[in-house]
Design a protein around this motif. Sequence first.
Motif, short mmCIF file in Angstrom:
data_model
loop_
_atom_site.label_atom_id
_atom_site.label_comp_id
_atom_site.label_asym_id
_atom_site.label_seq_id
_atom_site.Cartn_x
_atom_site.Cartn_y
_atom_site.Cartn_z
N THR A 123 0.85 -1.18 0.00
CA THR A 123 0.00 0.00 0.00
C THR A 123 0.89 1.23 0.00
O THR A 123 2.10 1.14 0.19
N ARG A 124 0.25 2.36 -0.20
CA ARG A 124 1.00 3.61 -0.10
C ARG A 124 1.36 3.88 1.35
O ARG A 124 0.67 3.45 2.27
N ARG A 125 2.43 4.63 1.54
CA ARG A 125 2.85 4.98 2.89
C ARG A 125 1.84 5.94 3.50
O ARG A 125 1.37 6.86 2.86
N ARG A 126 1.47 5.69 4.75
CA ARG A 126 0.52 6.54 5.44
C ARG A 126 1.25 7.57 6.28
O ARG A 126 2.44 7.43 6.55
N THR A 127 0.54 8.58 6.69
CA THR A 127 1.15 9.63 7.49
C THR A 127 0.78 9.45 8.96
O THR A 127 -0.19 8.78 9.29
N GLY A 128 1.56 10.05 9.82
CA GLY A 128 1.26 10.02 11.25
C GLY A 128 1.62 8.70 11.91
O GLY A 128 2.50 7.96 11.47
N LYS A 129 0.87 8.39 12.98
CA LYS A 129 1.16 7.20 13.78
C LYS A 129 0.85 5.91 13.03
O LYS A 129 1.42 4.87 13.33
N ASP A 130 -0.09 5.95 12.07
CA ASP A 130 -0.46 4.75 11.32
C ASP A 130 0.65 4.29 10.38
O ASP A 130 0.62 3.18 9.87
N ASN A 131 1.63 5.15 10.15
CA ASN A 131 2.71 4.82 9.23
C ASN A 131 3.53 3.62 9.71
O ASN A 131 3.77 2.69 8.95
N ARG A 132 3.95 3.63 10.95
CA ARG A 132 4.88 2.61 11.45
C ARG A 132 4.27 1.21 11.52
O ARG A 132 4.92 0.24 11.19
N LYS A 133 3.01 1.10 11.97
CA LYS A 133 2.44 -0.23 12.14
C LYS A 133 2.17 -0.93 10.81
O LYS A 133 2.04 -2.15 10.77
N ASN A 134 2.09 -0.20 9.72
CA ASN A 134 1.87 -0.82 8.42
C ASN A 134 3.17 -1.13 7.69
O ASN A 134 3.15 -1.59 6.56
N TYR A 135 4.31 -0.86 8.34
CA TYR A 135 5.60 -1.16 7.72
C TYR A 135 6.04 -2.56 8.10
O TYR A 135 6.12 -2.91 9.27
N SER A 136 6.31 -3.39 7.09
CA SER A 136 6.79 -4.75 7.33
C SER A 136 8.31 -4.76 7.25
O SER A 136 8.88 -4.50 6.18
N GLY A 137 8.95 -5.06 8.36
CA GLY A 137 10.41 -5.13 8.37
C GLY A 137 10.93 -6.29 7.53
O GLY A 137 12.01 -6.22 6.96
N LYS A 138 10.15 -7.36 7.45
CA LYS A 138 10.55 -8.53 6.66
C LYS A 138 10.58 -8.20 5.16
O LYS A 138 11.51 -8.56 4.46
N HIS A 139 9.56 -7.49 4.70
CA HIS A 139 9.45 -7.18 3.27
C HIS A 139 10.05 -5.82 2.92
O HIS A 139 10.14 -5.48 1.75
#
Length: 196
Positions: A123-139
Motif C-alpha cells: 500500500t501507499r505509505r501513510r502519514t502520522g502514527k499509522d505509518n509505522r504499524k503498516n511497515y513490514s520489516g521482513k518485506h
Amino acid sequence: MKNKNQQAGDAVSLVYQCALPLSTRTVQYVTDLLRKHLKAIRSRWRSLPAGRIVVIVLAVLRHDQRAADLAGGNGIAATTIRRWTDEVVALLAAGAPRLDRALAKVARRGGEAVLIDGTLIPTRRRTGKDNRKNYSGKHKRHGLHFLALTDERGRLIWISAARPGRTHDITAACHDHIVEHLKAAGRSPSSTASRT
C-alpha cells in the motif's frame, strides 16, 4: 498555436487508458452484485451505470489507480469514487465464506490438505502514527497483512481480514484461531511454520 482562452501555464486535463487484467466473468459478477444491492436499497439514480461503476472500482482495487485521477476522466468527484469503492468492498466481504464453513466444505469434498500462507499487499505509505504499524520489516515496505487458506490445488477458500503490515503469520493465525478451526473440521495442523 495556443487557444485565446488558454493562458500559458494553465493546467490541461488529459485522459488516458490503462489495461486491467480482469476476466469478463469477474466484472459481470461484481456488476450483478451491485445491481442487486441498488435494487434492494431502492437507489433510483447514480451518475454512472452499474457496469461503469464496477470498472472504476476495480481499477482502484486492482491497479491502485488514484481516485482523483479516475474522477477527472469520468466527470465525477473523487469522494464519489471512494464511496463506491467502500460500497463494493462491503458487498464482496458480505459474500465471503466464514472460516469454519470453508473448512467444513473442504472436509465434505474429501480434501486432504489445507495450505495456510500469509502475504503482504503493498500500500501507499501513510502519514502520522499509522505509518509505522503498516511497515513490514521482513518485506521492507508498507502494506497490509492477510492470511489465506487454499486447498491442495491452490484454490483460495478463505482469506482473513486486513491487519497491519508488521503482523507476523503466526500471530495472525493465533488471532483467527486457525488451529481450533482446523481441529473442529477434523484436520490436524502441521507442525511446520511458514518461513516466507
